[in-house]
Design an enzyme around this catalytic site. Structure first.
Site, PDB file in Angstrom:
ATOM      1  N   CYS A  16       0.671  -1.359   0.137  1.00  0.00           N
ATOM      2  CA  CYS A  16      -0.038  -0.237   0.130  1.00  0.00           C
ATOM      3  C   CYS A  16       0.906   1.166  -0.048  1.00  0.00           C
ATOM      4  O   CYS A  16       1.298   1.685   1.065  1.00  0.00           O
ATOM      5  CB  CYS A  16      -1.036   0.032   1.277  1.00  0.00           C
ATOM      6  N   CYS A  48      -0.734   4.196   2.036  1.00  0.00           N
ATOM      7  CA  CYS A  48      -0.362   4.011   3.480  1.00  0.00           C
ATOM      8  C   CYS A  48       1.165   4.320   3.659  1.00  0.00           C
ATOM      9  O   CYS A  48       1.402   4.863   4.872  1.00  0.00           O
ATOM     10  CB  CYS A  48      -0.734   2.623   4.040  1.00  0.00           C
ATOM     11  N   ASP A  49       1.931   3.660   3.231  1.00  0.00           N
ATOM     12  CA  ASP A  49       3.346   3.686   3.820  1.00  0.00           C
ATOM     13  C   ASP A  49       4.221   4.501   3.001  1.00  0.00           C
ATOM     14  O   ASP A  49       5.386   4.681   3.177  1.00  0.00           O
ATOM     15  CB  ASP A  49       3.784   2.240   3.565  1.00  0.00           C
TER      16      ASP A  49
END
Ligand code: NAP
Length: 308
Positions: A132, A135-136
């Site tokens: 992701c 997300c990261d």
């Protein structure tokens, strides 16, 4: 006989539970092999509204669980094998030797990111291996990273990561991207993205702290191997929606995602609703899954009210 059973305890499942519990429907949540869903495999979540300082993925899920339980949701561990739609319109679920009966069913079983199947990948998730970028990605500023895959997801992730990383290697097993032309062109035109064609990752290499340091690449044309230094590997080789156990009760698209009807969370089977990543290959965000969980809960509630 339950009024509502929710399968899955990710963002969609817990949100559906909070709503149906507050509607006094005493939902039963069945958690599968990964209680808490995909967010339990990530570290800090910075894009879930209401958490300006970020929150760890597992903590966010524990808080959702607590909120669902506070209003009377019950949670049981059960890996549902199959679902039967009975003549009276109710559902019978089979999970190992257990059976459950319910008037409405909310399926929020999510989709599992596909991985390469390398030996140390489980322990590397959250330590330089992720699926992701949204997300990261922001954790990897001014360092080289790589994306594995050649589809729309890989191109989208690679383009997004150029905001942070010093360099984004796009590793694909062929020399032509599967992605749509517009996404492929955008990625390949980006000077920060360097495609590495006809190549596959054979090993994830770690430093002394167990964090990702490099990948061992194999060129599939000439068999040569080399190390490529990257601080993080973003795997984008597709997702596998957890929808198979529903059999004919739902329509699936060509990738196995549940097709929702009439722009809502309803499916072709009355009383069966689908929410979150099991029915959404497009957004795949915690907040959109939570939104669909809310929608499915409201629809289940109205369906039960109409039955009375
Ligand atoms: P995908 O289209 O199935 O692409 C998966 C990619 O991973 C392919 O390039 C495939 O290689 C590669 N791959 C699969 N298994 C592999 C393995 N074991 N080792 C190495 N590479 C492997 O998946 P996706 O990109 O996640 O997209 C899924 C769906 O969502 C698609 O319909 C896509 O259009 C859609 N989507 C749309 C958007 C958008 O429009 N904004 C964004 C993301 C996704 P090969 O090409 O060689 O098979």
């Amino acid at each position: 006989m339950e009024q509502v059973i929710i399968i899955g305890t990710g963002c969609a499942g817990y949100t559906a539970a909070i709503y149906t519990a507050r509607a006094n429907l005493q939902p039963l949540l069945l958690s599968g092999t990964q209680p808490g869903g995909q967010l339990t495999t990530t570290t800090e979540v910075e894009n879930f509204p209401g958490h300006p300082d970020g929150i760890m993925g597992p903590e966010l899920m524990m808080r959702m669980q607590a909120q669902a339980e506070k209003f009377g949701s019950r949670i049981a561990f059960a890996q549902v094998d199959s679902v039967q739609h009975m003549d009276d319109g109710t559902f019978t679920l089979t999970a190992g030797s257990e059976t459950y009966q319910t008037q409405t069913l909310i399926v929020a079983t999510g989709a599992a990111p596909r991985h390469l199947g390398l030996p140390n990948e489980k322990s590397l998730i959250g330590h330089g291996l992720t699926s992701c970028a949204t997300c990261d990605g922001a954790f990897y500023r001014n360092v080289p990273v790589c994306v594995i895959g050649g589809g729309d997801s890989a191109c989208e992730e690679a383009s997004f990561l150029t905001r942070f990383a010093s360099k984004v290697y796009l590793i694909h097993r062929r020399e032509e991207l599967r992605a749509s032309k517009i996404m492929a062109d955008r990625a390949l035109a980006n000077p920060k993205i360097e495609p590495i064609w006809n190549s596959t990752v054979r090993e994830y290499l770690t430093d002394e702290r167990g964090e990702m340091r490099a990948v061992l690449l194999e060129n599939l044309i000439n068999g040569e191997t080399r190390e490529l230094e990257v601080a993080c590997v973003f795997v984008a080789i597709g997702h596998v929606p957890n929808s198979k156990f529903l059999g004919e009760l739902v329509d699936l698209d060509e990738n196995g995602y549940i097709i929702q009807h009439a722009g809502r969370t309803a499916t072709k089977t009355p009383g069966l609703f689908a929410a979150g990543d099991v029915a959404d290959h497009y957004y795949r965000q915690a907040i959109t899954a939570a939104g669909q969980g809310c929608a499915a809960a409201l629809e289940a509630e109205r369906y039960l009210a109409d039955m009375e």
